[in-house]
Design a protein around this motif. Sequence first.
Motif, short mmCIF file in Angstrom:
data_model
loop_
_atom_site.label_atom_id
_atom_site.label_comp_id
_atom_site.label_asym_id
_atom_site.label_seq_id
_atom_site.Cartn_x
_atom_site.Cartn_y
_atom_site.Cartn_z
N ALA A 122 0.84 -1.20 0.00
CA ALA A 122 0.00 0.00 0.00
C ALA A 122 0.88 1.25 0.00
CB ALA A 122 -0.94 0.01 1.19
N TRP A 123 0.24 2.40 -0.22
CA TRP A 123 0.97 3.67 -0.21
C TRP A 123 0.11 4.72 0.45
CZ3 TRP A 123 -0.39 8.38 -2.45
CH2 TRP A 123 0.59 9.38 -2.37
N PRO A 131 6.42 4.93 -3.53
CA PRO A 131 5.39 4.20 -4.27
C PRO A 131 5.73 2.72 -4.38
CG PRO A 131 6.68 5.57 -5.75
CD PRO A 131 7.06 5.96 -4.35
N PRO A 132 4.73 1.86 -4.44
CA PRO A 132 5.00 0.43 -4.59
C PRO A 132 5.81 0.17 -5.84
CG PRO A 132 2.69 0.93 -5.01
CD PRO A 132 3.29 2.17 -4.46
N ALA A 133 6.63 -0.87 -5.81
CA ALA A 133 7.51 -1.17 -6.93
C ALA A 133 7.25 -2.59 -7.45
CB ALA A 133 8.97 -1.03 -6.52
N LEU A 134 7.33 -2.71 -8.76
CA LEU A 134 7.21 -4.00 -9.45
C LEU A 134 8.60 -4.44 -9.88
CD1 LEU A 134 5.65 -6.27 -10.97
CD2 LEU A 134 5.52 -4.68 -12.91
N ASP A 135 9.05 -5.57 -9.38
CA ASP A 135 10.32 -6.17 -9.77
C ASP A 135 10.02 -7.20 -10.84
OD1 ASP A 135 12.66 -7.62 -10.03
OD2 ASP A 135 12.87 -8.09 -7.90
N ILE A 136 10.42 -6.88 -12.09
CA ILE A 136 10.13 -7.80 -13.20
C ILE A 136 11.42 -8.01 -13.98
CG2 ILE A 136 9.26 -5.96 -14.74
CD1 ILE A 136 7.08 -8.23 -15.46
N GLU A 165 -4.11 -1.98 -11.55
CA GLU A 165 -4.67 -2.39 -10.27
C GLU A 165 -3.97 -1.67 -9.11
OE1 GLU A 165 -7.39 -4.55 -7.84
OE2 GLU A 165 -7.34 -3.95 -9.95
N ILE A 166 -2.67 -1.49 -9.22
CA ILE A 166 -1.95 -0.72 -8.19
C ILE A 166 -2.48 0.71 -8.15
CG2 ILE A 166 0.28 0.32 -7.60
CD1 ILE A 166 0.19 -2.59 -6.83
N LYS A 167 -2.65 1.31 -9.30
CA LYS A 167 -3.18 2.67 -9.36
C LYS A 167 -4.58 2.74 -8.77
CE LYS A 167 -3.75 6.93 -10.96
NZ LYS A 167 -3.09 8.11 -10.35
N THR A 170 -4.12 2.22 -4.82
CA THR A 170 -3.24 3.08 -4.03
C THR A 170 -3.21 4.53 -4.50
OG1 THR A 170 -1.22 2.77 -5.36
CG2 THR A 170 -1.73 1.08 -3.70
N GLY A 171 -3.62 4.78 -5.72
CA GLY A 171 -3.52 6.11 -6.27
C GLY A 171 -2.19 6.42 -6.91
N ARG A 172 -1.24 5.50 -6.88
CA ARG A 172 0.09 5.68 -7.47
C ARG A 172 0.34 4.63 -8.53
NH1 ARG A 172 4.02 8.75 -4.53
NH2 ARG A 172 5.18 8.58 -6.49
#
Length: 250
Positions: A122-123, A131-136, A165-167, A170-172
């Motif tokens: 969450a943020w 902001p949340p991060a996606l490790d890909i 979905e993150i946006k 969380t709004g970010r």
Amino acid sequence: MARDRTPSRRHARIVGLALCVTALTLGGTALAETSVSAAGKPKGHDVSSHQKDVDWAGARAKGARFVYIKATESTTYRNPYFGSQYNGARAAGLIRGAYHFALPDKSSGATQAAFFVRHGGAWRADGWTLPPALDIEYNPYDKKQRCYGLNEAGMVGWIRSFSDEIKRRTGRRPVIYTTAHWWNTCTGGSSAFASNHALWTARHESADAGALPAGWSFWTFWQYDNSGSLPGDQNLFNGSLSRLKRFALS
């Protein structure tokens, strides 16, 4: 940065190296172009359960100003140390955020994003939360399926589903952690995310961040080594400490 296992250790050092780079963006808009030394950029690190009980006060004393902490992987793994690491970092005065290690062959982007947010991703606009991060990155479990069995369009769609979905939750938009080689191989060099997603690029044993994934003209975070003075992987933020704080809020 991937599985919670012991990685090989490299010892490249970049202190004092002069770089001329474009500064980070806030909301997708470039703030400025600046010429600063790598030593002048805020230092940070990223950790997972491999680091267990981190000495956060010690890390801050060594110069850490931010940290990303692994929260989840796919929809079946939660870092058992996440709570103590996340709260410990904040108590020591570090700006901290959570990251999710993606396994796109296991479930949809939206499903993994929802799992991530429920378990640490969450943020909130408190000035202390990145902001949340996606490790890909390349599949660490099956080298024959390094793009997780998805074609380029399928991978772009998976990332978009995760981001949306993150946006929504969380709004970010998430920060995207990747390498230029993986991105250009597995997304076909997509530029669909560069305008509104901060880049966290990985390039070790190098004097600079090198060629960036297609679409991005600058990096916001650079993971330059997987060992060093700070616990876990070593990172820099592309801007001043005040801009890092603004990035956490925006």
